[in-house]
Design a protein around this motif. Structure first.
Motif, short mmCIF file in Angstrom:
data_model
loop_
_atom_site.label_atom_id
_atom_site.label_comp_id
_atom_site.label_asym_id
_atom_site.label_seq_id
_atom_site.Cartn_x
_atom_site.Cartn_y
_atom_site.Cartn_z
N GLY A 56 13.46 -1.91 -11.66
CA GLY A 56 13.33 -2.21 -10.24
C GLY A 56 12.72 -3.58 -10.03
N THR A 57 11.55 -3.62 -9.41
CA THR A 57 10.86 -4.88 -9.12
C THR A 57 9.42 -4.78 -9.60
N CYS A 58 8.98 -5.76 -10.38
CA CYS A 58 7.59 -5.79 -10.81
C CYS A 58 6.76 -6.46 -9.72
N VAL A 59 5.72 -5.75 -9.26
CA VAL A 59 4.86 -6.27 -8.20
C VAL A 59 3.41 -6.13 -8.67
N PRO A 60 2.51 -6.94 -8.13
CA PRO A 60 1.10 -6.83 -8.52
C PRO A 60 0.58 -5.41 -8.27
N ALA A 61 -0.13 -4.86 -9.25
CA ALA A 61 -0.67 -3.51 -9.11
C ALA A 61 -1.74 -3.44 -8.04
N GLU A 62 -2.52 -4.52 -7.91
CA GLU A 62 -3.60 -4.55 -6.94
C GLU A 62 -3.47 -5.78 -6.06
N VAL A 63 -3.41 -5.58 -4.75
CA VAL A 63 -3.47 -6.68 -3.79
C VAL A 63 -4.69 -6.41 -2.93
N TYR A 64 -5.62 -7.34 -2.91
CA TYR A 64 -6.91 -7.11 -2.24
C TYR A 64 -6.69 -6.68 -0.78
N GLY A 65 -7.40 -5.62 -0.40
CA GLY A 65 -7.31 -5.11 0.97
C GLY A 65 -6.24 -4.05 1.17
N PHE A 66 -5.47 -3.78 0.12
CA PHE A 66 -4.38 -2.81 0.23
C PHE A 66 -4.54 -1.71 -0.82
N ARG A 67 -3.95 -0.57 -0.55
CA ARG A 67 -3.95 0.49 -1.54
C ARG A 67 -3.17 0.05 -2.77
N ARG A 68 -3.51 0.63 -3.89
CA ARG A 68 -2.83 0.28 -5.13
C ARG A 68 -1.35 0.68 -5.06
N GLY A 69 -0.49 -0.18 -5.56
CA GLY A 69 0.92 0.13 -5.65
C GLY A 69 1.71 -0.17 -4.39
N VAL A 70 2.96 0.28 -4.41
CA VAL A 70 3.91 0.03 -3.32
C VAL A 70 4.42 1.37 -2.82
N TYR A 71 4.71 1.43 -1.52
CA TYR A 71 5.16 2.67 -0.90
C TYR A 71 6.51 2.47 -0.23
N LEU A 72 7.30 3.53 -0.27
CA LEU A 72 8.54 3.56 0.50
C LEU A 72 8.24 4.11 1.88
N VAL A 73 8.77 3.47 2.91
CA VAL A 73 8.49 3.88 4.28
C VAL A 73 9.81 3.95 5.05
N ARG A 74 9.95 5.00 5.84
CA ARG A 74 11.16 5.15 6.67
C ARG A 74 10.76 5.83 7.97
N PRO A 236 19.85 2.97 3.44
CA PRO A 236 19.52 2.16 4.62
C PRO A 236 18.34 2.76 5.39
N GLY A 237 17.48 1.87 5.87
CA GLY A 237 16.33 2.28 6.67
C GLY A 237 15.05 2.39 5.87
N TRP A 238 15.14 2.51 4.55
CA TRP A 238 13.95 2.62 3.72
C TRP A 238 13.42 1.23 3.38
N ARG A 239 12.10 1.08 3.44
CA ARG A 239 11.46 -0.20 3.16
C ARG A 239 10.42 -0.03 2.07
N ARG A 240 10.14 -1.12 1.36
CA ARG A 240 9.06 -1.13 0.38
C ARG A 240 7.88 -1.87 0.99
N CYS A 241 6.72 -1.22 1.02
CA CYS A 241 5.59 -1.74 1.79
C CYS A 241 4.28 -1.63 1.01
N LEU A 242 3.37 -2.52 1.35
CA LEU A 242 1.96 -2.39 0.97
C LEU A 242 1.24 -1.73 2.14
N VAL A 243 0.29 -0.87 1.84
CA VAL A 243 -0.38 -0.10 2.89
C VAL A 243 -1.88 -0.36 2.84
N ALA A 244 -2.46 -0.66 4.01
CA ALA A 244 -3.90 -0.87 4.13
C ALA A 244 -4.45 0.08 5.18
N ASP A 245 -5.77 0.32 5.11
CA ASP A 245 -6.40 1.31 5.99
C ASP A 245 -7.10 0.72 7.20
#
Length: 369
Positions: A56-74, A236-245
């Motif tokens: 798939g796609t390699c992305v940083p495991a940790e992005v400051y201010g966001f939960r770890r990893g990537v999420y699918l959102v629809r 279609p309609g699914w997105r890959r997102c970083l999630v913060a609280d």
């Protein structure tokens, strides 16, 4: 390029010579690295770089201010039944059990905005009605005597009796001294229950958002990265997102913090829904009383031809003596006054509210990227 394609290319290089393989794949770059394992796990991108074992796609495991990893959102539309099992294109031809085995793990559900109150059913009442007596109680004594020395015989009309001639049985002269007519009744109005309609197709929390973990088990070249499902695998309609609280105060990260990926589309969701919405109970209030009065006639034969006695009965019932030596075989009734009253419904008002809390921010890659 998929794993099997990379393996085929590297296998061809292996047939040319070990040095070629080492140059193409990095064999020997790490002590003990097995070239056969490498041919099975390396994925070569179109630009010649390696994703390690990540298809798939390699992305940083940790992005400051966001939960770890990537999420699918629809974002779901209306009451659409949508879950992580529906996220991947290539699983659509599988049966549900097989799709569930390979679907991304579910993370949870978010909400976009409070939904409209589902609506209250209109309150309504049945109409009041005058109801004929339920029948007679026959006593062997005079004046409806029910002392232990007397015989009481029920002479009941059928349920829902409309007053037509009926013959519930036969009472001989020895048991027929008098009879008590049950009262007419004014049936009160009652609340009519309807199913509660939905207001359009609004979800309890407005639009719902399916959220899934986009991380797959494949490995990226460095431990600082995680492998996320690729855009070409998503429906279609699914997105890959970083999630913060932290809700609206979060700024989406620049591409230099996310390995060149542009998580630039900002969406605001909520995680918790508190729904206290309800409807006030319906009730019926009498606005005019009913007036009911009937003439009940008794007969010796079973066809209402040989009269014994007749009496006017209202809400209190009445007792009537029979002629000595009479028998009882049938009875009939007719309305003298049939004037049902009226009532008015009340209630059915929406009360309470729906509130959303615990805001989250999603910074998403544009769809299909």
């Amino acid at each position: 390029m998929r794993r099997w394609e990379a393996g085929r290319i590297l296998a061809a290089l292996a047939s040319v010579g070990g040095a070629a393989v080492a140059m193409a794949s990095g064999c020997g770059a790490v002590d003990g690295y097995d070239c056969h394992e490498l041919l099975e796990c390396d994925v070569i991108n179109e630009d010649g770089t390696s994703n390690g074992g990540c298809e798939g796609t390699c992305v940083p495991a940790e992005v400051y201010g966001f939960r770890r990893g990537v999420y699918l959102v629809r974002v779901k539309t209306g009451l659409e039944d949508l879950g992580c099992v529906d996220a991947l294109r290539w699983t659509q031809e599988l049966d549900l059990k097989e799709r569930e085995k390979v679907s991304p793990p579910a993370f949870g559900e978010f909400f976009v905005a409070p939904g409209a109150h589902p609506g209250c059913a209109p309150c309504a009442c049945t109409a009041p009605a005058c109801v004929l007596p339920a029948g007679l109680t026959v006593s062997s004594g005079w004046m409806c005597d029910d002392s232990p020395g007397e015989t009481l015989t029920p002479f009941d009309a059928p349920a829902g009796w409309d007053g037509a001639c009926v013959a519930p049985g036969a009472v001989g002269a020895e048991a027929f001294g008098s009879f008590r007519i049950a009262p007419v009744t004014a049936r009160a109005c009652e609340v009519v229950t309807f199913p509660v309609p939905r207001d359009g197709d609004a979800h309890a929390g407005g639009q719902a958002v399916a959220s899934c973990n986009a991380q797959r088990g494949d490995h990226c070249p460095t431990p600082e990265h995680v492998c996320a499902i690729g855009a070409d695998e998503l429906r279609p309609g699914w997105r890959r997102c970083l999630v913060a609280d932290d809700g609206e105060d979060v700024e989406c990260p620049s591409s230099d913090r996310t390995a060149g990926l542009h998580f630039s589309e900002k969406l605001i969701f909520w995680e918790k829904v508190e729904d206290s919405r309800a409807c006030t109970p319906c009730s019926c209030t009498e606005t005019a009383p009913s007036t009911c009065e009937a003439l009940v006639s008794t007969f010796e034969d079973g066809a209402c031809r040989d009269p014994v006695a007749a009496a006017v009965v209202a809400e209190n019932g009445v007792c009537h003596d029979a002629e000595p030596g009479s028998t009882l075989g049938s009875l009939r009734a007719a309305w003298l006054v049939d004037a049902p009253g009226s009532c008015a419904p009340s209630g059915g008002e929406p009360v309470g509210e729906l509130s959303l809390s615990k805001k989250v921010t999603a910074c998403c890659l544009p769809e299909e990227t």
